[in-house]
Design a protein around this motif. Structure first.
Motif, PDB file in Angstrom:
ATOM      1  N   PRO A 102       0.812  -1.234   0.000  1.00 40.93           N
ATOM      2  CA  PRO A 102       0.000   0.000   0.000  1.00 40.93           C
ATOM      3  C   PRO A 102       0.842   1.279   0.000  1.00 40.93           C
ATOM      4  O   PRO A 102       0.413   2.291  -0.542  1.00 40.93           O
ATOM      5  CB  PRO A 102      -0.807  -0.093   1.301  1.00 40.93           C
ATOM      6  N   CYS A 113      -3.997  -0.697   5.402  1.00 42.11           N
ATOM      7  CA  CYS A 113      -5.289  -0.024   5.543  1.00 42.11           C
ATOM      8  C   CYS A 113      -5.943  -0.510   6.838  1.00 42.11           C
ATOM      9  O   CYS A 113      -5.992  -1.717   7.092  1.00 42.11           O
ATOM     10  CB  CYS A 113      -6.218  -0.332   4.375  1.00 42.11           C
ATOM     11  N   SER A 142      -0.994  -6.030   2.436  1.00 46.03           N
ATOM     12  CA  SER A 142      -0.556  -6.465   1.102  1.00 46.03           C
ATOM     13  C   SER A 142       0.958  -6.351   1.038  1.00 46.03           C
ATOM     14  O   SER A 142       1.527  -5.374   1.517  1.00 46.03           O
ATOM     15  CB  SER A 142      -1.176  -5.594   0.014  1.00 46.03           C
ATOM     16  N   ASP A 151      -2.129 -10.452  -0.793  1.00 42.47           N
ATOM     17  CA  ASP A 151      -3.150  -9.498  -0.339  1.00 42.47           C
ATOM     18  C   ASP A 151      -4.206 -10.237   0.469  1.00 42.47           C
ATOM     19  O   ASP A 151      -4.836 -11.166  -0.049  1.00 42.47           O
ATOM     20  CB  ASP A 151      -3.777  -8.867  -1.602  1.00 42.47           C
ATOM     21  N   GLU A 247     -13.075 -10.755  -1.407  1.00 40.08           N
ATOM     22  CA  GLU A 247     -13.042  -9.738  -0.353  1.00 40.08           C
ATOM     23  C   GLU A 247     -14.324  -8.906  -0.299  1.00 40.08           C
ATOM     24  O   GLU A 247     -14.282  -7.691  -0.439  1.00 40.08           O
ATOM     25  CB  GLU A 247     -11.819  -8.843  -0.531  1.00 40.08           C
ATOM     26  N   TRP A 265      -9.312   8.864   0.200  1.00 43.77           N
ATOM     27  CA  TRP A 265      -9.146   7.411   0.283  1.00 43.77           C
ATOM     28  C   TRP A 265     -10.279   6.692   1.016  1.00 43.77           C
ATOM     29  O   TRP A 265     -10.898   5.791   0.464  1.00 43.77           O
ATOM     30  CB  TRP A 265      -7.817   7.062   0.991  1.00 43.77           C
ATOM     31  N   GLU A 279     -10.645 -10.847   3.628  1.00 41.74           N
ATOM     32  CA  GLU A 279     -10.087 -11.037   2.282  1.00 41.74           C
ATOM     33  C   GLU A 279      -9.103 -12.194   2.244  1.00 41.74           C
ATOM     34  O   GLU A 279      -8.233 -12.304   3.104  1.00 41.74           O
ATOM     35  CB  GLU A 279      -9.360  -9.762   1.827  1.00 41.74           C
TER      36      GLU A 279
HETATM   37  N1  MF3 Z   1      -5.502  -4.040  -0.043  1.00 41.42           N
HETATM   38  C1  MF3 Z   1      -6.535  -3.421  -0.829  1.00 41.42           C
HETATM   39  C2  MF3 Z   1      -7.202  -4.495  -1.662  1.00 41.42           C
HETATM   40  O1  MF3 Z   1      -7.622  -5.447  -1.101  1.00 41.42           O
HETATM   41  C3  MF3 Z   1      -5.995  -2.327  -1.667  1.00 41.42           C
HETATM   42  C4  MF3 Z   1      -5.545  -1.184  -0.901  1.00 41.42           C
HETATM   43  S1  MF3 Z   1      -4.945   0.008  -1.938  1.00 41.42           S
HETATM   44  C5  MF3 Z   1      -4.299   1.100  -0.861  1.00 41.42           C
HETATM   45  O2  MF3 Z   1      -7.297  -4.455  -2.837  1.00 41.42           O
HETATM   46  F1  MF3 Z   1      -3.614   1.942  -1.534  1.00 41.42           F
HETATM   47  F2  MF3 Z   1      -5.270   1.657  -0.192  1.00 41.42           F
HETATM   48  F3  MF3 Z   1      -3.533   0.452  -0.028  1.00 41.42           F
END
Ligand code: MF3
Ligand code: CO
Length: 294
Positions: A102, A113, A142, A151, A247, A265, A279
């Motif tokens: 991320p 996140c 991730s 992820d 997810e 975001w 997920e």
């Molecule tokens: N981890 C998220 C997914 O499941 C994506 C996050 S993108 C971010 O796809 F930039 F917010 F980290």
């Protein structure tokens, strides 16, 4: 002349990189793909079919992702800030030789996140966000390792969570499991998404429509886009060798969401009711799927 060439092709190494002869590897597969295409079905291009080396690469990346989430599970507690979770994720990932995917992804400022309660996803860790008794939180991790992405995310219940929120967390997990059960090779992605949706609706919940899962391998977000409010018989066929995430974001109230205008975001539920998400990253196999990352 033509016959000789055909014979050579059959005996040539398979395009998938397995090192096996084409006729012993993806020849029957290609024929099945061709027939499906003739029927008008959406089929994955070859670039979405992972080679054995790709799968091994994702597995190695997943080892880090899983270890990071295991560590978060061990450490997470009431009174901790989400920035502290970010630190744990960042340091553990680096210590294992990985890169937090991320961080700086399309400008995302942190390594993980963290989405609390009515936050649906893409919550940004912060020193000022402190975990309280009764909170539910999604931690979405991730990892990039040697060019391969993994992820996955899990929910955590902090202290005395209300029975309503606990049930939401449990049903969201069941929805993800329903997705896993419905990854059946040569069936439609839409079948899987419909099964997930049905389980949420049966329990009085809704599923977010605009945000879904994704293919995942050498890139963070690859095709196909994976929805969970889809119709049976639609979308791409799920075929052995594809890797994607399951997810679903499950809402206690309505499915409407909005994006935080200030940080660009964080996604929240429109009605302010809680949302939960688990997920996993799966590999489609000959018989179903294998969960690579959880
Ligand atoms: N981890 C998220 C997914 O499941 C994506 C996050 S993108 C971010 O796809 F930039 F917010 F980290
Ligand atoms: Co994902």
């Amino acid at each position: 002349m033509k016959l000789t060439n055909a014979k050579l092709d059959r005996n040539a190494p398979c395009w998938c990189g397995s090192g096996r002869k084409y006729k012993q590897c993806h020849m029957a597969f290609d024929e099945k793909i061709r027939m499906a295409e003739l029927k008008g079905h959406e089929v994955p291009p070859r670039r979405l079919i992972k080679s054995p080396a790709d799968i091994e690469g994702i597995r190695e990346s997943a080892k880090i992702n899983i270890a990071v989430l295991d560590l978060v599970a061990e450490k997470i507690s009431i009174g901790m800030s989400t920035e502290e979770i970010n630190r744990i994720v960042h340091e553990k990932t680096l210590s294992m030789g990985g890169i937090p995917a991320p961080l700086n992804y399309e400008g995302f400022p942190k390594s993980v996140c963290t989405s609390l309660n009515e936050e649906v996803c893409h919550g940004i860790p912060d020193d000022s966000i402190i975990l309280k008794d009764g909170d539910i939180i999604n931690v979405d991790v991730s990892t990039i390792y040697k060019g391969y992405f993994s992820d996955s995310s899990r929910m955590f219940c902090m202290g005395n969570v209300s029975p309503e929120k606990k049930r939401l967390v449990e049903v969201a997990r069941e929805c993800m499991e329903e997705g896993i059960k419905n990854v059946i090779p040569w069936h439609f992605l839409g079948d899987m998404g419909a099964a997930v949706h049905a389980h949420a609706l049966k329990n009085g919940y809704t599923v977010v429509r605009q945000i879904g899962g994704h293919g995942c391998g050498k890139e963070f977000h690859e095709d196909p886009w994976v929805g969970y409010t889809t119709s049976p018989g639609t979308g791409m066929l799920m075929v052995p060798g594809m890797v994607f995430t399951i997810e679903p974001m499950v809402n206690m109230g309505g499915d409407a969401i909005y994006e935080d205008e200030d940080n660009g975001w964080t996604i929240r539920t429109e009605d302010g009711k809680p949302s939960a998400q688990w997920e996993v990253q799966v590999l489609v196999t000959e018989t179903g799927c294998e969960v690579l990352t959880w």
